[in-house]
Design a protein around this motif. Sequence first.
Motif, PDB file in Angstrom:
ATOM      1  N   LEU A 168     -28.038  23.341 -14.846  1.00 24.71           N
ATOM      2  CA  LEU A 168     -29.273  22.552 -14.896  1.00 24.71           C
ATOM      3  C   LEU A 168     -30.468  23.334 -14.341  1.00 24.71           C
ATOM      4  O   LEU A 168     -31.588  23.204 -14.846  1.00 24.71           O
ATOM      5  CB  LEU A 168     -29.093  21.237 -14.136  1.00 24.71           C
ATOM      6  CG  LEU A 168     -28.096  20.242 -14.747  1.00 24.71           C
ATOM      7  CD1 LEU A 168     -27.836  19.079 -13.810  1.00 24.71           C
ATOM      8  CD2 LEU A 168     -28.592  19.743 -16.099  1.00 24.71           C
ATOM      9  N   CYS A 169     -30.238  24.150 -13.297  1.00 26.13           N
ATOM     10  CA  CYS A 169     -31.318  25.016 -12.761  1.00 26.13           C
ATOM     11  C   CYS A 169     -31.807  25.971 -13.839  1.00 26.13           C
ATOM     12  O   CYS A 169     -33.015  26.149 -14.029  1.00 26.13           O
ATOM     13  CB  CYS A 169     -30.805  25.832 -11.561  1.00 26.13           C
ATOM     14  SG  CYS A 169     -30.682  24.927 -10.022  1.00 26.13           S
ATOM     15  N   GLY A 170     -30.866  26.581 -14.547  1.00 28.92           N
ATOM     16  CA  GLY A 170     -31.222  27.534 -15.609  1.00 28.92           C
ATOM     17  C   GLY A 170     -31.952  26.877 -16.766  1.00 28.92           C
ATOM     18  O   GLY A 170     -32.743  27.528 -17.452  1.00 28.92           O
ATOM     19  N   LEU A 171     -31.674  25.591 -17.001  1.00 30.85           N
ATOM     20  CA  LEU A 171     -32.308  24.866 -18.117  1.00 30.85           C
ATOM     21  C   LEU A 171     -33.631  24.206 -17.709  1.00 30.85           C
ATOM     22  O   LEU A 171     -34.303  23.613 -18.547  1.00 30.85           O
ATOM     23  CB  LEU A 171     -31.349  23.783 -18.643  1.00 30.85           C
ATOM     24  CG  LEU A 171     -30.044  24.275 -19.290  1.00 30.85           C
ATOM     25  CD1 LEU A 171     -29.140  23.092 -19.598  1.00 30.85           C
ATOM     26  CD2 LEU A 171     -30.326  25.086 -20.555  1.00 30.85           C
ATOM     27  N   SER A 172     -33.995  24.310 -16.430  1.00 29.95           N
ATOM     28  CA  SER A 172     -35.197  23.622 -15.932  1.00 29.95           C
ATOM     29  C   SER A 172     -36.462  24.116 -16.622  1.00 29.95           C
ATOM     30  O   SER A 172     -36.666  25.322 -16.794  1.00 29.95           O
ATOM     31  CB  SER A 172     -35.336  23.829 -14.424  1.00 29.95           C
ATOM     32  OG  SER A 172     -34.262  23.223 -13.753  1.00 29.95           O
ATOM     33  N   SER A 173     -37.318  23.153 -16.986  1.00 34.28           N
ATOM     34  CA  SER A 173     -38.573  23.499 -17.663  1.00 34.28           C
ATOM     35  C   SER A 173     -39.793  23.169 -16.802  1.00 34.28           C
ATOM     36  O   SER A 173     -40.924  23.364 -17.224  1.00 34.28           O
ATOM     37  CB  SER A 173     -38.655  22.738 -18.990  1.00 34.28           C
ATOM     38  OG  SER A 173     -38.501  21.346 -18.751  1.00 34.28           O
ATOM     39  N   SER A 174     -39.548  22.634 -15.588  1.00 32.55           N
ATOM     40  CA  SER A 174     -40.651  22.337 -14.675  1.00 32.55           C
ATOM     41  C   SER A 174     -40.200  22.624 -13.247  1.00 32.55           C
ATOM     42  O   SER A 174     -38.991  22.680 -12.969  1.00 32.55           O
ATOM     43  CB  SER A 174     -41.073  20.868 -14.794  1.00 32.55           C
ATOM     44  OG  SER A 174     -40.039  20.026 -14.298  1.00 32.55           O
ATOM     45  N   LEU A 175     -41.169  22.784 -12.346  1.00 33.36           N
ATOM     46  CA  LEU A 175     -40.832  23.059 -10.947  1.00 33.36           C
ATOM     47  C   LEU A 175     -40.089  21.878 -10.334  1.00 33.36           C
ATOM     48  O   LEU A 175     -39.122  22.063  -9.592  1.00 33.36           O
ATOM     49  CB  LEU A 175     -42.102  23.355 -10.147  1.00 33.36           C
ATOM     50  CG  LEU A 175     -41.866  23.688  -8.662  1.00 33.36           C
ATOM     51  CD1 LEU A 175     -41.143  25.014  -8.506  1.00 33.36           C
ATOM     52  CD2 LEU A 175     -43.182  23.716  -7.895  1.00 33.36           C
ATOM     53  N   ALA A 176     -40.516  20.650 -10.663  1.00 34.53           N
ATOM     54  CA  ALA A 176     -39.871  19.453 -10.103  1.00 34.53           C
ATOM     55  C   ALA A 176     -38.388  19.418 -10.466  1.00 34.53           C
ATOM     56  O   ALA A 176     -37.527  19.184  -9.601  1.00 34.53           O
ATOM     57  CB  ALA A 176     -40.570  18.190 -10.611  1.00 34.53           C
ATOM     58  N   MET A 177     -38.074  19.688 -11.745  1.00 35.96           N
ATOM     59  CA  MET A 177     -36.674  19.671 -12.189  1.00 35.96           C
ATOM     60  C   MET A 177     -35.881  20.780 -11.496  1.00 35.96           C
ATOM     61  O   MET A 177     -34.758  20.563 -11.041  1.00 35.96           O
ATOM     62  CB  MET A 177     -36.601  19.851 -13.705  1.00 35.96           C
ATOM     63  CG  MET A 177     -35.175  19.801 -14.244  1.00 35.96           C
ATOM     64  SD  MET A 177     -35.122  20.007 -16.039  1.00 35.96           S
ATOM     65  CE  MET A 177     -33.338  20.122 -16.315  1.00 35.96           C
ATOM     66  N   LEU A 178     -36.487  21.963 -11.374  1.00 37.40           N
ATOM     67  CA  LEU A 178     -35.800  23.094 -10.750  1.00 37.40           C
ATOM     68  C   LEU A 178     -35.496  22.820  -9.277  1.00 37.40           C
ATOM     69  O   LEU A 178     -34.392  23.089  -8.795  1.00 37.40           O
ATOM     70  CB  LEU A 178     -36.645  24.370 -10.896  1.00 37.40           C
ATOM     71  CG  LEU A 178     -36.055  25.665 -10.290  1.00 37.40           C
ATOM     72  CD1 LEU A 178     -34.668  25.958 -10.858  1.00 37.40           C
ATOM     73  CD2 LEU A 178     -36.990  26.854 -10.566  1.00 37.40           C
ATOM     74  N   VAL A 179     -36.471  22.252  -8.551  1.00 35.88           N
ATOM     75  CA  VAL A 179     -36.278  21.951  -7.125  1.00 35.88           C
ATOM     76  C   VAL A 179     -35.195  20.885  -6.954  1.00 35.88           C
ATOM     77  O   VAL A 179     -34.322  21.015  -6.075  1.00 35.88           O
ATOM     78  CB  VAL A 179     -37.612  21.506  -6.470  1.00 35.88           C
ATOM     79  CG1 VAL A 179     -37.371  20.920  -5.083  1.00 35.88           C
ATOM     80  CG2 VAL A 179     -38.575  22.689  -6.369  1.00 35.88           C
ATOM     81  N   ILE A 180     -35.207  19.845  -7.795  1.00 28.14           N
ATOM     82  CA  ILE A 180     -34.181  18.789  -7.721  1.00 28.14           C
ATOM     83  C   ILE A 180     -32.790  19.376  -7.975  1.00 28.14           C
ATOM     84  O   ILE A 180     -31.826  19.068  -7.260  1.00 28.14           O
ATOM     85  CB  ILE A 180     -34.493  17.645  -8.717  1.00 28.14           C
ATOM     86  CG1 ILE A 180     -35.726  16.855  -8.250  1.00 28.14           C
ATOM     87  CG2 ILE A 180     -33.300  16.698  -8.868  1.00 28.14           C
ATOM     88  CD1 ILE A 180     -36.330  15.964  -9.310  1.00 28.14           C
ATOM     89  N   CYS A 181     -32.698  20.253  -8.965  1.00 27.08           N
ATOM     90  CA  CYS A 181     -31.406  20.864  -9.292  1.00 27.08           C
ATOM     91  C   CYS A 181     -30.964  21.858  -8.210  1.00 27.08           C
ATOM     92  O   CYS A 181     -29.769  22.007  -7.959  1.00 27.08           O
ATOM     93  CB  CYS A 181     -31.472  21.557 -10.654  1.00 27.08           C
ATOM     94  SG  CYS A 181     -31.710  20.389 -12.001  1.00 27.08           S
ATOM     95  N   ARG A 182     -31.923  22.510  -7.557  1.00 24.00           N
ATOM     96  CA  ARG A 182     -31.576  23.406  -6.435  1.00 24.00           C
ATOM     97  C   ARG A 182     -31.050  22.583  -5.257  1.00 24.00           C
ATOM     98  O   ARG A 182     -30.155  23.015  -4.527  1.00 24.00           O
ATOM     99  CB  ARG A 182     -32.793  24.219  -6.004  1.00 24.00           C
ATOM    100  CG  ARG A 182     -33.082  25.417  -6.871  1.00 24.00           C
ATOM    101  CD  ARG A 182     -32.082  26.528  -6.694  1.00 24.00           C
ATOM    102  NE  ARG A 182     -32.420  27.409  -5.572  1.00 24.00           N
ATOM    103  CZ  ARG A 182     -31.650  28.401  -5.158  1.00 24.00           C
ATOM    104  NH1 ARG A 182     -30.488  28.621  -5.729  1.00 24.00           N
ATOM    105  NH2 ARG A 182     -32.021  29.153  -4.142  1.00 24.00           N
ATOM    106  N   ILE A 183     -31.616  21.363  -5.064  1.00 24.19           N
ATOM    107  CA  ILE A 183     -31.090  20.465  -4.025  1.00 24.19           C
ATOM    108  C   ILE A 183     -29.643  20.111  -4.352  1.00 24.19           C
ATOM    109  O   ILE A 183     -28.768  20.126  -3.477  1.00 24.19           O
ATOM    110  CB  ILE A 183     -31.967  19.196  -3.903  1.00 24.19           C
ATOM    111  CG1 ILE A 183     -33.342  19.557  -3.298  1.00 24.19           C
ATOM    112  CG2 ILE A 183     -31.271  18.124  -3.056  1.00 24.19           C
ATOM    113  CD1 ILE A 183     -34.367  18.438  -3.379  1.00 24.19           C
ATOM    114  N   GLY A 184     -29.379  19.828  -5.639  1.00 19.56           N
ATOM    115  CA  GLY A 184     -28.006  19.538  -6.077  1.00 19.56           C
ATOM    116  C   GLY A 184     -27.076  20.718  -5.812  1.00 19.56           C
ATOM    117  O   GLY A 184     -25.943  20.535  -5.340  1.00 19.56           O
ATOM    118  N   GLN A 185     -27.553  21.931  -6.102  1.00 24.10           N
ATOM    119  CA  GLN A 185     -26.774  23.136  -5.804  1.00 24.10           C
ATOM    120  C   GLN A 185     -26.444  23.217  -4.318  1.00 24.10           C
ATOM    121  O   GLN A 185     -25.314  23.532  -3.933  1.00 24.10           O
ATOM    122  CB  GLN A 185     -27.588  24.375  -6.183  1.00 24.10           C
ATOM    123  CG  GLN A 185     -27.202  25.024  -7.493  1.00 24.10           C
ATOM    124  CD  GLN A 185     -27.801  26.425  -7.605  1.00 24.10           C
ATOM    125  OE1 GLN A 185     -28.921  26.684  -7.163  1.00 24.10           O
ATOM    126  NE2 GLN A 185     -27.068  27.334  -8.200  1.00 24.10           N
ATOM    127  N   GLY A 186     -27.444  22.958  -3.471  1.00 25.65           N
ATOM    128  CA  GLY A 186     -27.254  23.034  -2.025  1.00 25.65           C
ATOM    129  C   GLY A 186     -26.280  21.987  -1.516  1.00 25.65           C
ATOM    130  O   GLY A 186     -25.447  22.266  -0.641  1.00 25.65           O
TER     131      GLY A 186
END
Length: 508
Positions: free
Chosen positions: A98-116
């Motif tokens: 999902l991080c790799g597929l992110s198209s916005s900063l908000a989506m990327l940050v949310i998915c990085r939280i999921g990774q963490g």
Amino acid sequence: MNNTALFGDLKGGKLALSAFVLALANFMVVLDMTIANVSVPHITGSLAVSSSQGTWVITSYAVAEAICVPLTGFLAGRFGAVRVFSISLLGFTIFSILCGLSSSLAMLVICRIGQGVFGGPIMPLSQMLLLRIFPPEKQSQAMGMWAMTTVVGPILGPILGGTISDNLSWNWIFFINIPVGVMCAFAAMRLLKSAETPIAKLKIDSVGLALLIIWIGALQLMLDLGHEHDWFNSGLIEILAIIALIGFTVFVIWEWTEKHPVVNIRIFRYRGFTIATLALAMGFGAFFSSIVLIPQWLQINLGYTASWAGYLTATMGFGSLMMSPIVAKLATKTDPRALACFGLTLLGGVTLMRAFWVTEADFFALSLPQIIQGFAVPFFFIPLTNIALASVRVEEIASAAGLMNFLRTMAGAIGASIAVTIWDDHAKVARSEVVGQLHVEETQRSLAQLGFSPDGALGMISNLVDKEAMTLSINHVFFILATIFVVAGLIIWLCPRPKGPVEGGHAH
């Protein structure tokens, strides 16, 4: 009953493969802490956001991971260590996609939280399971291999991140986790079935966990959003600050009186643990801030590619690899306070070297502090861990290690947010000072004689002023970080000298 009797099917090739899977999983999670550092300029450019907003990609992962580390013991006891480990790996892999597929900063940050969230339990569980599957006489070798992946990950992270971002795209720094995560998850389910831990219906401190998430979330949001909202001139930042302060106060009171706390803060009653953990948090906060800032400055100001920024950042790794076993031996014979003080003071000296960097600095001038820093890191990390864990009772070591890792990771995330904010803010001050000393019209005339148009000359002057302002600003930040290192090196002498060594393997 020893481990060999418990896990008789884990011998020879199966045992070696199980150890490899656990070490590889740990390596993947550690790698993800630094792989994004050199890719931030690529990410910010692709998503059209500022460099200070790009840092959220790093801090959101660190904060989520820090919150989940104290929960590892409860999750393993409630659902089984192998099951939690495998599910964490699958969750980490899904959020990597999902991080790799992110198209916005908000989506990327949310998915990085999921990774963490899913990545948090992997490191402590990989260490615990390694100790569980190996017989006592081979546990130190197993811990040596585990420690090596923990050291090598941050070295290869910037190199891999830079190479992938330059030659493919930043999205692939997350996609490379897919085969590793899936393979490790299914291998762990098959190979480690016999090493599963007993489960019980444990009580979770749900109030403590909720308070922890609230105050840390509010604090990190305040630090990340403060810069663009003009800090306490904004009602939102004031509200976040109040929530963080009240949440922290209530959290401390609750955890101190709770019978089964999510974070056992009663361990702070030991002076040795408190001072060593404070020094470790200060040192790691300053250290992590520098490894977040340097790649961005190299790419924005000096025109380095992400690959070369990664190579320069990674030069610190060779000293760390070389000195870790030496410092581990020294720590058993020498006063660990002296070793920690030496390491932190050396890190302060190295950071002070960076406070005099110039825009024209060559690769050697920039990499020399990195190389020296590599030699200094084990001197502060290993002895401080030893002092902290030797200060508590044997039955409290697991809680102490969890609390120490939580504070260290939080210090890194908070330190990085504050450092990037200071860098950005001070650059504006430095720019006005440079412009005040610059004779713009005279410089413009000189450039016009060289064939520049008036607008072209102004653009060139503005670009040069911006670069110098950014360099002066980062020098200012390095001076602050150097001071923090030196203060941390001095306060360690407030610790009582440890009376004996830490019980086998815990200091790793």
